[in-house]
Design a protein around this motif. Sequence first.
Motif, short mmCIF file in Angstrom:
data_model
loop_
_atom_site.label_atom_id
_atom_site.label_comp_id
_atom_site.label_asym_id
_atom_site.label_seq_id
_atom_site.Cartn_x
_atom_site.Cartn_y
_atom_site.Cartn_z
N SER A 24 85.42 -20.17 -33.47
CA SER A 24 84.93 -20.55 -32.16
C SER A 24 83.46 -20.86 -32.13
N PHE A 258 87.44 -26.76 -28.38
CA PHE A 258 86.40 -25.83 -27.95
C PHE A 258 85.43 -26.50 -27.00
N ASP A 264 86.90 -24.53 -22.11
CA ASP A 264 87.73 -24.98 -23.22
C ASP A 264 88.82 -25.86 -22.65
N PRO A 298 85.71 -19.77 -21.93
CA PRO A 298 85.74 -19.42 -23.35
C PRO A 298 86.16 -17.97 -23.63
N SER A 302 88.81 -19.92 -26.24
CA SER A 302 88.27 -20.36 -27.53
C SER A 302 89.44 -20.77 -28.41
#
Length: 386
Positions: A24, A258, A264, A298, A302
């Motif tokens: 990530s 990502f 995301d 995130p 991720s």
Amino acid sequence: MVKTMVRARTAVVVTALALAAGCSGNDEPSASSTTPGTTSAPTTAGTTSAPSSSAPSSTAAAQGPVKLTVASTVATGIEVPWGLAFLPDKSALVSERDSSKIKRIAGGQVSEVGEVDDVDASSEGGLLGLAVDPQYPTRPYIYAMYTSGDDNRIARLTYRNNQLSDQQVILDGIQKAAIHNGGRLRFGPDGYLYVGTGEAGDRPNAQDDNSLGGKILRITTDGKAAPGNPGGRLWLSKGHRNVQGLAFDGKQLYASEFGQSTWDELNVITAGANYGWPAAEGIDSLDGMTNPIAVWKPADASPSGIAFAQGHIFMASLRGERLWAIPVANGKRTGEPQAFFVGEFGRLRTVETAPDGSLWLTTSNTDGRNDPRDGDDRILRITISR
């Protein structure tokens, strides 16, 4: 040249489609489509950490939510498993990002079949995605994406009698960095190889038509531009920050990506489309740029690898430490995503649909961004029911 590590006892006869990719950077085609990997513009939905959606279709409502169950642990003690590709004998090949090794998993046993040369593993780079030639065994090849000292590359390797040999680079010059290397490989139903790349931390790459970074590539098995690509280029779509997962529902291609620090994404891929990075992150509705069909904070995602099964995209999440199930049909999202196994197994890297219809799910706790647990990293077998 490939260094053969272990000779397994029986020959493998392979005909499978290809599979398998990242770490990530923020943590730290429908049946009527005429161009492969394309569809009409996706719907725009999703605004919070658990994305919202438009009203589900009647089909999705009738299907109802799925239930996922951990049926067994397939393998343990694998170091940073990244790419995963099934063979027709129901065994699988898995790549280890940092060791450069490819291992075979069969009957609960793990054996080394070879090592990819010239891999420069660092941070998010190393030995990444794997794919099996769709014409195997007539073409007895597997494909691997990896980070070298100079760039990211795709190699074709001969795979016979459970051994790797004759490594040949078919495509190089893909931008590399410590972060945002992409790495996922998957063959499409059109027989061409699709490749997810990252912009290697250099944002302009994503919009530069002459750069291979921040793109989804569509290439032949010799590393050339596939027929029908926009402008005859190697890439199918641009404006990506770091593509980590690729999956097909029939002719329709989906990709996970990502974001930076806000959103995301799960995207529906259309040939020639611009997915916005770095101008857009998440749903910005900018002119000439395509919105994702779902977004996550995130901390909740991720995302890494994705797979399609039973009307859902299944999305493994690293920082989010969960497996998302997103209902889709005809290139659109049809209901609310569900989260499974939150925090139970740590970071989740790759998910693939197995020949028996189950999911194989890999953890990623030995990648330097989490504390390994006993048995890590492992591959879990997940069954799907309703």
